[in-house]
Design an enzyme around this catalytic site. Structure first.
Site, PDB file in Angstrom:
ATOM      1  N   ILE A 133       5.324  -8.761   2.337  1.00 18.50           N
ATOM      2  CA  ILE A 133       5.232  -8.691   3.796  1.00 18.50           C
ATOM      3  C   ILE A 133       4.171  -9.664   4.307  1.00 18.50           C
ATOM      4  CG2 ILE A 133       4.528  -7.170   5.694  1.00 18.50           C
ATOM      5  CD1 ILE A 133       5.771  -4.826   4.001  1.00 18.50           C
TER       6      ILE A 133
ATOM      7  N   ASP B 223     -10.997 -10.569  -3.940  1.00 16.38           N
ATOM      8  CA  ASP B 223     -10.510  -9.221  -4.236  1.00 16.38           C
ATOM      9  C   ASP B 223     -11.008  -8.264  -3.166  1.00 16.38           C
ATOM     10  OD1 ASP B 223     -10.106  -6.673  -5.150  1.00 16.38           O
ATOM     11  OD2 ASP B 223     -10.895  -7.035  -7.163  1.00 16.38           O
TER      12      ASP B 223
ATOM     13  N   SER C 255       2.004   2.608   6.739  1.00 15.76           N
ATOM     14  CA  SER C 255       3.260   2.921   6.047  1.00 15.76           C
ATOM     15  C   SER C 255       3.880   4.149   6.694  1.00 15.76           C
ATOM     16  CB  SER C 255       2.960   3.233   4.576  1.00 15.76           C
ATOM     17  OG  SER C 255       4.117   3.710   3.916  1.00 15.76           O
TER      18      SER C 255
ATOM     19  N   TYR D  27      -1.277   7.451  -2.372  1.00 18.53           N
ATOM     20  CA  TYR D  27      -0.860   6.400  -1.430  1.00 18.53           C
ATOM     21  C   TYR D  27      -0.798   6.969  -0.011  1.00 18.53           C
ATOM     22  CZ  TYR D  27       2.009   2.525   0.403  1.00 18.53           C
ATOM     23  OH  TYR D  27       2.490   1.466   1.133  1.00 18.53           O
TER      24      TYR D  27
ATOM     25  N   LYS E 154      -2.793   5.629   3.278  1.00 12.63           N
ATOM     26  CA  LYS E 154      -2.111   5.101   4.474  1.00 12.63           C
ATOM     27  C   LYS E 154      -2.299   6.011   5.687  1.00 12.63           C
ATOM     28  CE  LYS E 154      -0.615   1.295   2.626  1.00 12.63           C
ATOM     29  NZ  LYS E 154      -1.100  -0.028   3.079  1.00 12.63           N
TER      30      LYS E 154
ATOM     31  N   TYR F 179      17.344   6.976   2.073  1.00 14.35           N
ATOM     32  CA  TYR F 179      16.141   7.526   2.712  1.00 14.35           C
ATOM     33  C   TYR F 179      16.060   7.143   4.193  1.00 14.35           C
ATOM     34  CZ  TYR F 179      11.179   8.766   3.083  1.00 14.35           C
ATOM     35  OH  TYR F 179       9.996   9.322   3.443  1.00 14.35           O
TER      36      TYR F 179
HETATM   37  N1  NAD Z   1       7.139  -2.755   0.565  1.00 17.12           N
HETATM   38  C1  NAD Z   1       7.168  -1.586   1.193  1.00 17.12           C
HETATM   39  O1  NAD Z   1       8.153  -0.839   1.119  1.00 17.12           O
HETATM   40  C2  NAD Z   1       6.000  -1.137   2.027  1.00 17.12           C
HETATM   41  C3  NAD Z   1       6.187  -0.006   2.844  1.00 17.12           C
HETATM   42  C4  NAD Z   1       5.140   0.435   3.641  1.00 17.12           C
HETATM   43  C5  NAD Z   1       3.933  -0.225   3.611  1.00 17.12           C
HETATM   44  N2  NAD Z   1       3.762  -1.313   2.819  1.00 17.12           N
HETATM   45  C6  NAD Z   1       2.450  -1.954   2.828  1.00 17.12           C
HETATM   46  O2  NAD Z   1       2.590  -3.300   3.216  1.00 17.12           O
HETATM   47  C7  NAD Z   1       1.575  -4.087   2.595  1.00 17.12           C
HETATM   48  C8  NAD Z   1       2.216  -5.243   1.857  1.00 17.12           C
HETATM   49  O3  NAD Z   1       3.024  -4.689   0.815  1.00 17.12           O
HETATM   50  P1  NAD Z   1       4.156  -5.537   0.071  1.00 17.12           P
HETATM   51  O4  NAD Z   1       5.355  -4.690   0.000  1.00 17.12           O
HETATM   52  O5  NAD Z   1       4.225  -6.890   0.647  1.00 17.12           O
HETATM   53  O6  NAD Z   1       3.535  -5.556  -1.399  1.00 17.12           O
HETATM   54  P2  NAD Z   1       3.442  -6.733  -2.477  1.00 17.12           P
HETATM   55  O7  NAD Z   1       3.038  -6.068  -3.738  1.00 17.12           O
HETATM   56  O8  NAD Z   1       4.659  -7.559  -2.445  1.00 17.12           O
HETATM   57  O9  NAD Z   1       2.246  -7.598  -1.899  1.00 17.12           O
HETATM   58  C9  NAD Z   1       0.963  -7.054  -1.797  1.00 17.12           C
HETATM   59  C10 NAD Z   1      -0.033  -8.166  -1.764  1.00 17.12           C
HETATM   60  O10 NAD Z   1      -1.357  -7.608  -1.741  1.00 17.12           O
HETATM   61  C11 NAD Z   1      -2.142  -8.320  -2.678  1.00 17.12           C
HETATM   62  N3  NAD Z   1      -3.261  -7.524  -3.176  1.00 17.12           N
HETATM   63  C12 NAD Z   1      -3.223  -6.359  -3.854  1.00 17.12           C
HETATM   64  N4  NAD Z   1      -4.475  -5.981  -4.175  1.00 17.12           N
HETATM   65  C13 NAD Z   1      -5.303  -6.926  -3.684  1.00 17.12           C
HETATM   66  C14 NAD Z   1      -6.702  -7.101  -3.698  1.00 17.12           C
HETATM   67  N5  NAD Z   1      -7.509  -6.227  -4.324  1.00 17.12           N
HETATM   68  N6  NAD Z   1      -7.232  -8.180  -3.101  1.00 17.12           N
HETATM   69  C15 NAD Z   1      -6.435  -9.080  -2.465  1.00 17.12           C
HETATM   70  N7  NAD Z   1      -5.093  -8.976  -2.423  1.00 17.12           N
HETATM   71  C16 NAD Z   1      -4.543  -7.909  -3.035  1.00 17.12           C
HETATM   72  C17 NAD Z   1      -1.170  -8.647  -3.802  1.00 17.12           C
HETATM   73  O11 NAD Z   1      -1.678  -9.662  -4.618  1.00 17.12           O
HETATM   74  C18 NAD Z   1       0.054  -9.056  -3.009  1.00 17.12           C
HETATM   75  O12 NAD Z   1      -0.028 -10.400  -2.619  1.00 17.12           O
HETATM   76  C19 NAD Z   1       0.803  -3.135   1.695  1.00 17.12           C
HETATM   77  O13 NAD Z   1      -0.352  -2.699   2.354  1.00 17.12           O
HETATM   78  C20 NAD Z   1       1.777  -2.001   1.485  1.00 17.12           C
HETATM   79  O14 NAD Z   1       1.117  -0.793   1.160  1.00 17.12           O
HETATM   80  C21 NAD Z   1       4.769  -1.772   2.031  1.00 17.12           C
END
Ligand code: NAD
Length: 253
Positions: free
Chosen positions: A19, A63, A141, A154, A158, A212
């Protein structure tokens, strides 16, 4: 509605994948200067290279589970961009399991990235955002609004992001708007590589995620990026403290 971010300065944490990466692309398409954060120098460099580089993309590795790194990431971004108009906190992790699966280290791994990292990136960005009268979009989320079994930790992180967003919105008004988006299941590594593909029966798991949502599908990163860009734009100038569900109806009832 044509949203123009020409000359606006944006930092996206977790911007190398999923995202966050979709949001980076959308902001670039709208003309913004974008600092991209990934966890390491290498992952950030390969992430920005995959975006085609260009003179409007900057690397801000670090990080964000560590408060000191949050400060470094934000300071690097502010220095390279010459200020900051928008902070998007997209870095996040998800681990599923029953309560007994989570020891203290596993709790900390999730909360440190999702909740603590979001807080300390905001804290580090406040001077720059107050100066620009900017805004913040946090990635919460649907699991921050309703409970999900096997995602207790989680959900805690969130749910914290949702209510922290509201508190921040009140504290920082009227200068800085703060909103969050609440996606349902979205087709990123978090869901497909770390979820569906690791399930005992991947096809059944994928079907369960499709079912879902009332709209009977998994969402795309671009659909969340559109909401992020809207909330960050002047079109949303009367919106703060919102938790915007983009979940295909999964939290509707
Ligand atoms: N994919 C889904 O279904 C979904 C649903 C609801 C919420 N989200 C939220 O959206 C956000 C993005 O999720 P996504 O699906 O793109 O996940 P993803 O795993 O594809 O990407 C997550 C990104 O966060 C980075 N990251 C993780 N830990 C880190 C750290 N300590 N320091 C710096 N970067 C870090 C990862 O390297 C990655 O680039 C997250 O907060 C996730 O919880 C995702």
């Amino acid at each position: 509605m044509q949203i123009d971010f020409t000359g606006k300065r944006v930092l996206v944490t977790g911007g190398t994948r999923g995202i966050g990466r979709a949001a980076v692309k959308s902001f670039l398409e709208a003309g913004a200067l974008v600092a991209v954060n990934g966890r390491t120098t290498e992952s950030t460099a390969s992430g920005t290279a995959a975006l085609g580089g260009g003179d409007r993309v900057f690397a801000a590795p670090g990080d964000i589970s560590k408060a000191a790194d949050c400060e470094n990431v934000v300071n690097t971004a502010v220095e390279m961009l010459g200020g900051l108009d928008v902070l998007v906190n997209s870095a996040g992790v998800a681990q599923s399991g029953i309560i007994e699966d989570f020891d203290e280290a596993a709790w900390d791994r999730t909360l440190d990235v999702n909740l603590k990292g979001t807080f300390f990136c905001v804290r580090a960005a406040l001077v720059a955002l107050r100066e620009s009268k900017g805004n913040i979009v946090n990635l919460a989320s649907d699991a921050g609004l309703i409970g999900d079994p096997r995602l207790t930790v989680y959900c805690a992180s969130k749910g914290g992001v949702v209510n922290m967003t509201r508190a921040m919105a009140l504290e920082l008004a009227p200068d800085v708007r703060v909103n969050c988006v609440c996606p349902g299941f979205i087709d990123t590594d978090m869901v497909r590589r770390d979820g569906i593909e690791k399930a005992d029966d991947p096809a059944a798991e994928e079907q369960a995620l499709i079912d879902y949502a009332a709209l009977k599908r998994i969402g795309t990163p671009g659909e969340i990026a559109s909401a992020i860009v809207y909330l960050a734009s002047n079109e949303a100038r009367f919106v703060t403290g919102a938790a915007f569900q983009i979940d295909g109806g999964s939290t509707a009832g």
